[in-house]
Design an enzyme around this catalytic site. Structure first.
Site, PDB file in Angstrom:
ATOM      1  N   TRP A 278      58.688  55.532  41.467  1.00 13.06           N
ATOM      2  CA  TRP A 278      58.088  54.225  41.727  1.00 13.06           C
ATOM      3  C   TRP A 278      59.137  53.305  42.350  1.00 13.06           C
ATOM      4  O   TRP A 278      60.286  53.280  41.921  1.00 13.06           O
ATOM      5  CB  TRP A 278      57.567  53.636  40.418  1.00 13.06           C
ATOM      6  CG  TRP A 278      56.950  52.277  40.541  1.00 13.06           C
ATOM      7  CD1 TRP A 278      56.141  51.826  41.533  1.00 13.06           C
ATOM      8  CD2 TRP A 278      57.080  51.197  39.601  1.00 13.06           C
ATOM      9  NE1 TRP A 278      55.748  50.533  41.286  1.00 13.06           N
ATOM     10  CE2 TRP A 278      56.322  50.118  40.108  1.00 13.06           C
ATOM     11  CE3 TRP A 278      57.764  51.044  38.401  1.00 13.06           C
ATOM     12  CZ2 TRP A 278      56.215  48.887  39.452  1.00 13.06           C
ATOM     13  CZ3 TRP A 278      57.660  49.827  37.731  1.00 13.06           C
ATOM     14  CH2 TRP A 278      56.900  48.768  38.254  1.00 13.06           C
TER      15      TRP A 278
ATOM     16  N   ASP B  59      57.622  62.766  39.397  1.00 13.86           N
ATOM     17  CA  ASP B  59      56.428  61.920  39.300  1.00 13.86           C
ATOM     18  C   ASP B  59      56.340  60.999  40.515  1.00 13.86           C
ATOM     19  O   ASP B  59      57.271  60.244  40.798  1.00 13.86           O
ATOM     20  CB  ASP B  59      56.494  61.087  38.016  1.00 13.86           C
ATOM     21  CG  ASP B  59      55.262  60.220  37.818  1.00 13.86           C
ATOM     22  OD1 ASP B  59      54.358  60.647  37.081  1.00 13.86           O
ATOM     23  OD2 ASP B  59      55.210  59.112  38.401  1.00 13.86           O
TER      24      ASP B  59
ATOM     25  N   TYR C 181      52.633  54.821  45.824  1.00 11.91           N
ATOM     26  CA  TYR C 181      54.059  54.624  46.069  1.00 11.91           C
ATOM     27  C   TYR C 181      54.402  54.793  47.537  1.00 11.91           C
ATOM     28  O   TYR C 181      55.474  54.367  47.972  1.00 11.91           O
ATOM     29  CB  TYR C 181      54.907  55.622  45.255  1.00 11.91           C
ATOM     30  CG  TYR C 181      54.732  55.566  43.765  1.00 11.91           C
ATOM     31  CD1 TYR C 181      54.030  54.533  43.136  1.00 11.91           C
ATOM     32  CD2 TYR C 181      55.268  56.567  42.950  1.00 11.91           C
ATOM     33  CE1 TYR C 181      53.870  54.504  41.759  1.00 11.91           C
ATOM     34  CE2 TYR C 181      55.123  56.539  41.579  1.00 11.91           C
ATOM     35  CZ  TYR C 181      54.415  55.508  40.981  1.00 11.91           C
ATOM     36  OH  TYR C 181      54.263  55.500  39.625  1.00 11.91           O
TER      37      TYR C 181
ATOM     38  N   ASN D  40      47.832  53.722  32.474  1.00 11.16           N
ATOM     39  CA  ASN D  40      47.524  52.318  32.166  1.00 11.16           C
ATOM     40  C   ASN D  40      46.190  52.131  31.460  1.00 11.16           C
ATOM     41  O   ASN D  40      45.630  51.031  31.477  1.00 11.16           O
ATOM     42  CB  ASN D  40      47.566  51.468  33.451  1.00 11.16           C
ATOM     43  CG  ASN D  40      48.925  51.469  34.095  1.00 11.16           C
ATOM     44  OD1 ASN D  40      49.887  50.945  33.556  1.00 11.16           O
ATOM     45  ND2 ASN D  40      49.019  52.109  35.269  1.00 11.16           N
TER      46      ASN D  40
ATOM     47  N   GLN E  44      49.700  57.865  30.990  1.00 13.06           N
ATOM     48  CA  GLN E  44      51.016  57.342  31.379  1.00 13.06           C
ATOM     49  C   GLN E  44      50.963  55.820  31.306  1.00 13.06           C
ATOM     50  O   GLN E  44      50.193  55.188  32.034  1.00 13.06           O
ATOM     51  CB  GLN E  44      51.365  57.812  32.796  1.00 13.06           C
ATOM     52  CG  GLN E  44      52.764  57.435  33.224  1.00 13.06           C
ATOM     53  CD  GLN E  44      53.107  57.889  34.629  1.00 13.06           C
ATOM     54  OE1 GLN E  44      53.428  57.086  35.500  1.00 13.06           O
ATOM     55  NE2 GLN E  44      53.035  59.200  34.872  1.00 13.06           N
TER      56      GLN E  44
ATOM     57  N   SER F 268      58.667  53.024  33.297  1.00 13.05           N
ATOM     58  CA  SER F 268      59.605  51.914  33.079  1.00 13.05           C
ATOM     59  C   SER F 268      60.267  52.024  31.707  1.00 13.05           C
ATOM     60  O   SER F 268      60.322  51.047  30.951  1.00 13.05           O
ATOM     61  CB  SER F 268      58.890  50.558  33.217  1.00 13.05           C
ATOM     62  OG  SER F 268      58.387  50.371  34.508  1.00 13.05           O
ATOM     63  N   PRO F 269      60.815  53.210  31.345  1.00 13.79           N
ATOM     64  CA  PRO F 269      61.377  53.388  30.008  1.00 13.79           C
ATOM     65  C   PRO F 269      62.639  52.561  29.763  1.00 13.79           C
ATOM     66  O   PRO F 269      63.078  52.436  28.615  1.00 13.79           O
ATOM     67  CB  PRO F 269      61.686  54.890  29.955  1.00 13.79           C
ATOM     68  CG  PRO F 269      61.923  55.275  31.378  1.00 13.79           C
ATOM     69  CD  PRO F 269      60.941  54.434  32.162  1.00 13.79           C
TER      70      PRO F 269
ATOM     71  N   LYS G 216      63.869  56.268  36.500  1.00 10.52           N
ATOM     72  CA  LYS G 216      63.995  56.256  37.953  1.00 10.52           C
ATOM     73  C   LYS G 216      65.363  55.726  38.333  1.00 10.52           C
ATOM     74  O   LYS G 216      65.863  54.777  37.725  1.00 10.52           O
ATOM     75  CB  LYS G 216      62.919  55.355  38.552  1.00 10.52           C
ATOM     76  CG  LYS G 216      62.968  55.256  40.080  1.00 10.52           C
ATOM     77  CD  LYS G 216      62.561  53.887  40.568  1.00 10.52           C
ATOM     78  CE  LYS G 216      63.649  52.874  40.380  1.00 10.52           C
ATOM     79  NZ  LYS G 216      63.352  51.544  40.930  1.00 10.52           N
TER      80      LYS G 216
ATOM     81  N   ILE H 112      71.282  59.282  37.767  1.00  9.07           N
ATOM     82  CA  ILE H 112      70.242  60.300  37.605  1.00  9.07           C
ATOM     83  C   ILE H 112      70.699  61.355  36.600  1.00  9.07           C
ATOM     84  O   ILE H 112      69.947  61.758  35.714  1.00  9.07           O
ATOM     85  CB  ILE H 112      69.897  60.935  38.972  1.00  9.07           C
ATOM     86  CG1 ILE H 112      69.152  59.904  39.850  1.00  9.07           C
ATOM     87  CG2 ILE H 112      69.062  62.194  38.806  1.00  9.07           C
ATOM     88  CD1 ILE H 112      68.989  60.335  41.296  1.00  9.07           C
TER      89      ILE H 112
END
Length: 271
Positions: free
Chosen positions: A24, A48, A53, A150, A171, A198-199, A240, A247
């Site tokens: 994303w 993902d 995107y 969502n 998700q 968005s962890p 991300k 990474i």
């Protein structure tokens, strides 16, 4: 790194690597291609993306160019949130596979229960229609698993009223201090794997003082502790980054949090 090879097993028996690489906000072209290649080179086997995107083509090319067998990379993509028509959903899937350069995907999600420009709009009928399209794609073997993103408890209940297949995945935005307890509990009760996008709260947790205090006890970064927390809760993180070192760091989670530290993280709240 063990969590890159460890898997969750979905309700239909499909195995999904426990850490995914999110794309994303990574622009199409060189940024998405290079980031995806860096993730694959680091050992990630779960990528993902989404039609919204705009980077499916670059992600797909990176997977193809990696030299890794296609069946060894778990690829997720998503139906655009504004698509709420059965036939349009089928057409969109064809456009997605053409962009990716794959005949099949491993997981296909409805990106949201409403268009992003009309958040909260009642799209129950449309969601049921597109879910039927996803069930057909799944039955044809073009998607090994299907799910949503969502979706609240009410959204999930509505889809399941007419569904033949319960979503395999939901998700949702999930991180330390924002754990969507009601939706998470519902998913667990109904065999739906929760994935957390968005962890790191879009970078907001990287310098969080309370998490850093916990991280210092392990000689780890706040980001690593925040991501490990998701795995502790059996939630699949989708970190991300476009920085190769970051990474790698985001997947280096081979440590255990003590019950006391988990309790400390449980007590945090964040929007």
């Amino acid at each position: 790194m063990p969590f890159l090879t460890d898997v969750f097993t979905l309700s239909n028996g499909v195995q999904i690597p426990k850490i995914g690489f999110g794309t994303w906000q990574v622009p199409d072209g060189e940024p998405a291609y290079d980031a995806t290649r860096a993730a694959l080179d680091a050992g990630y086997r779960h990528i993902d993306t989404a039609r919204a995107y705009g980077n499916e083509a670059s992600v797909g090319r990176a997977v193809r160019d990696s030299g890794i067998a296609r069946e060894d990379v778990f690829v997720t993509t998503k139906l655009p949130a504004e698509v709420k028509d059965h036939d349009e959903a089928l057409r969109s899937f064809e456009e997605t596979t053409a962009a990716l350069g794959f005949e099949t995907v491993d997981l296909y999600l409805v990106h949201a229960p409403w268009p992003w420009t009309e958040i909260g709009k009642d799209c129950r009928e449309g969601n049921r229609a597109v879910w039927k399209a996803l069930e057909e794609i799944h039955a044809d073997g073009r998607a090994r698993a299907i799910g949503v993103s969502n979706f609240s408890v009410a959204d999930l209940d509505s889809v399941r009223e007419t569904a033949e297949v319960t979503p395999h995945v939901n998700q949702i935005r999930w991180f330390v201090g924002h754990t969507q307890a009601e939706t998470t509990a519902y998913c667990r009760e109904n065999g739906i794997l929760v994935e957390g996008y968005s962890p790191l709260a879009t970078g907001g947790l990287v310098d969080d003082e309370a998490i850093t205090t916990v991280a210092d006890r392990y000689g780890r970064t706040a980001a690593q502790v925040a991501l490990r927390y998701l795995l502790h809760k059996d939630v699949l993180p989708l970190p991300k980054s476009t920085t190769p070192a970051r990474i790698v760091e985001n997947a280096d989670l081979d440590f255990d949090l003590t019950p006391q530290d988990v309790a400390t993280l449980d007590a945090l709240t964040r929007e």
